[in-house]
Every structure is written in structure tokens, then in C-alpha cells.
Write an enzyme that holds these catalytic residues in place. Structure first.
Site, short mmCIF file in Angstrom:
data_model
loop_
_atom_site.label_atom_id
_atom_site.label_comp_id
_atom_site.label_asym_id
_atom_site.label_seq_id
_atom_site.Cartn_x
_atom_site.Cartn_y
_atom_site.Cartn_z
N CYS A 281 5.32 -0.36 7.71
CA CYS A 281 5.01 0.89 7.00
C CYS A 281 6.29 1.34 6.29
O CYS A 281 7.37 1.35 6.90
CB CYS A 281 4.56 1.96 8.00
SG CYS A 281 4.15 3.53 7.22
N LEU A 282 6.14 1.73 5.03
CA LEU A 282 7.32 2.18 4.27
C LEU A 282 7.87 3.48 4.85
O LEU A 282 9.03 3.81 4.61
CB LEU A 282 6.95 2.35 2.78
CG LEU A 282 6.45 1.06 2.10
CD1 LEU A 282 5.96 1.35 0.69
CD2 LEU A 282 7.53 -0.02 2.10
N HIS B 195 -5.10 1.33 7.30
CA HIS B 195 -3.74 1.85 7.53
C HIS B 195 -3.49 3.05 6.59
O HIS B 195 -2.96 4.08 7.01
CB HIS B 195 -2.74 0.72 7.28
CG HIS B 195 -1.30 1.11 7.34
ND1 HIS B 195 -0.43 0.61 8.29
CD2 HIS B 195 -0.54 1.92 6.55
CE1 HIS B 195 0.79 1.10 8.08
NE2 HIS B 195 0.74 1.91 7.02
N GLU B 196 -3.87 2.89 5.30
CA GLU B 196 -3.61 3.96 4.32
C GLU B 196 -4.51 5.17 4.55
O GLU B 196 -4.07 6.32 4.39
CB GLU B 196 -3.77 3.43 2.89
CG GLU B 196 -2.87 2.25 2.51
CD GLU B 196 -1.39 2.47 2.81
OE1 GLU B 196 -0.95 3.62 2.84
OE2 GLU B 196 -0.70 1.47 3.04
N HIS C 12 -3.08 7.33 7.11
CA HIS C 12 -2.03 8.24 6.60
C HIS C 12 -2.65 9.55 6.13
O HIS C 12 -2.08 10.63 6.32
CB HIS C 12 -1.31 7.60 5.41
CG HIS C 12 -0.17 6.71 5.78
ND1 HIS C 12 0.91 7.11 6.53
CD2 HIS C 12 0.08 5.40 5.48
CE1 HIS C 12 1.77 6.11 6.68
NE2 HIS C 12 1.29 5.05 6.06
N GLY D 28 0.85 -1.19 0.00
CA GLY D 28 0.00 0.00 0.00
C GLY D 28 0.88 1.23 0.00
O GLY D 28 2.07 1.17 0.31
N GLN E 60 2.75 9.97 1.71
CA GLN E 60 4.05 9.32 1.91
C GLN E 60 5.05 9.69 0.82
O GLN E 60 6.26 9.51 1.01
CB GLN E 60 3.90 7.79 1.95
CG GLN E 60 3.14 7.29 3.18
CD GLN E 60 2.99 5.78 3.15
OE1 GLN E 60 2.05 5.26 2.56
NE2 GLN E 60 3.91 5.07 3.77
O1 K1U Z 1 3.72 2.29 4.15
C1 K1U Z 1 2.65 1.78 3.87
O2 K1U Z 1 1.61 2.34 4.15
C2 K1U Z 1 2.64 0.44 3.18
C3 K1U Z 1 2.57 -0.73 4.12
C4 K1U Z 1 1.14 -1.22 4.12
C5 K1U Z 1 0.72 -2.15 5.21
C6 K1U Z 1 1.45 -3.27 5.53
C7 K1U Z 1 1.00 -4.14 6.51
C8 K1U Z 1 -0.18 -3.89 7.17
C9 K1U Z 1 -0.89 -2.77 6.85
C10 K1U Z 1 -0.45 -1.90 5.87
C11 K1U Z 1 3.53 -1.80 3.58
O3 K1U Z 1 3.39 -2.24 2.49
S1 K1U Z 1 4.81 -2.33 4.61
C12 K1U Z 1 5.63 -3.58 3.63
C13 K1U Z 1 4.86 -4.87 3.52
O4 K1U Z 1 3.88 -5.08 4.20
C14 K1U Z 1 5.30 -5.89 2.55
C15 K1U Z 1 6.50 -5.80 1.89
C16 K1U Z 1 6.88 -6.78 0.98
C17 K1U Z 1 6.10 -7.86 0.75
C18 K1U Z 1 4.92 -7.98 1.41
C19 K1U Z 1 4.52 -6.99 2.32
ZN ZN Z 2 2.16 3.21 6.18
#
Ligand code: K1U
Ligand code: ZN
Length: 173
Positions: free
Chosen positions: A97-98, A139-140, A143, A46, A51
């Protein structure tokens, strides 16, 4: 398409409230394309516009391919999303979260939701979501309201993570 820089905590921009998209036009569609490219490259499931430094109520996600490299991409873009219903019962998921790199925590959120939004053609859509899709949309949308998953955990753990992120930023600069 272009890769966009991802802002990380504790950048004050991530605490700001994003503004509604007034018109779904070609600039918005270009932003969606760039955000999807940035999300897949990170990699993530996401990404909210704030972001990448854009204060607009817009998010992209693709939870389908999580952990399956051969899965066909199923990108979604939600413009001006509004949660119109949430279940009484919660689901707990370990979130990342990135914008909070390399830190994870269990967060409880409503297990099921209904969300209204505009798609990339500007048409109104309604989506019922559960599982990871529900968690990721919430989650998004957080943000877009200046909320990080860190705001859902204890102040002790939050401050510990924020201190570490600040230290890493100082070392990198
Ligand atoms: O930063 C963000 O908002 C993105 C975040 C989204 C998220 C992840 C987990 C639960 C709720 C919301 C991410 O994508 S973190 C990275 C991640 O989950 C992932 C990375 C590589 C492969 C699979 C998943
Ligand atoms: Zn996030």
C-alpha cells in the site's frame, strides 16, 4: 496534470469514511487525471482519493502493466463503486500500500467480485473481476471505508508496522 501528496499511516484521515461523488464533472475528471499521474509515478497499481487527502468515493487503478514496463497503460477510474457480488472462495495475495510504505502482508479476500460504478463520463458500468484486479479493487474500496490492509492481519503484526511508521515519521519531522 499534477502530482499529489500521498498520506501515510497512521494519519487519522486514512481511517475516515469517504462521501459519494454527487456529480461527475470536470473537477472530478481533473482529480482522476492527477490521481493516475500520482499512481504511475509512485509507482503503484491503485490509488483511492482519500490517500491524496480527498474524501470522495473514487479510485483509480491499472493492474495490467504490473511488472511489464513495455505494456500499454490500461487505466480505470471507478466512481462510487459498490460490490454487488463476491465469490464464496478466497484468494490470498501479498498486498502492499502506498500509504503503508515498504510493508507487505498476505491478505485473503473473495477471489471474484462484481462491482457497479460510474465511469468518468458519469455512465453506470458493471465489471466482473478476478485475480489481481479483484484484489486491487477490494483493497481500494476498503480505503473508501477507512480500512487498510493492516486491518486484515494480526493485531501483533499491525501494531509492529504502525509503530515503525510512526517512528519513521518522527525521525523525518
Ligand atoms: O496504496 C494503494 O492502495 C496501492 C497499492 C495497491 C495494491 C497493491 C497490491 C495488492 C493490492 C492493492 C499499490 O499499488 S502498492 C505498490 C505495488 O503493488 C506495485 C508497485 C510497483 C509495481 C507493481 C506493483
Ligand atoms: Zn492502499
Amino acid at each position: 496534470m499534477a502530482l499529489l501528496p500521498i498520506y501515510t499511516a497512521p494519519d487519522p484521515l486514512l481511517k475516515s469514511i469517504s462521501k459519494p461523488v454527487e456529480e461527475v464533472n470536470k473537477d472530478i475528471r481533473k482529480l482522476v487525471d492527477d490521481m493516475l499521474e500520482t499512481m504511475y509515478a509512485a509507482p503503484g497499481i491503485g490509488l483511492a482519493a482519500i490517500q491524496v487527502g480527498v474524501q470522495k468515493r473514487l479510485l483509480v487503478l491499472d493492474v495490467v502493466g504490473k511488472g511489464r514496463e513495455d505494456a500499454a497503460p490500461q487505466p480505470l477510474a471507478l466512481i462510487n463503486p459498490v460490490i454487488t457480488w463476491a465469490s464464496d472462495h478466497d484468494a490470498i495475495y501479498e498486498e502492499g500500500c502506498l500509504s503503508v510504505p515498504e510493508h507487505y502482508a498476505d491478505v485473503a479476500r473473495p477471489a471474484e467480485i462484481e462491482v457497479n460504478y460510474l465511469d468518468v463520463s458519469g455512465s453506470k458500468q458493471t465489471l466482473q473481476a478476478d485475480g489481481l484486479l479483484s484484489t486491487c479493487i477490494q483493497h481500494e474500496i476498503d480505503h473508501l471505508d477507512g480500512i487498510l490492509f493492516l486491518d486484515h492481519i494480526s493485531a501483533l503484526k499491525r501494531n509492529m508496522i504502525l509503530r515503525k511508521l510512526l517512528k519513521q515519521k518522527k525521525l523525518a519531522s
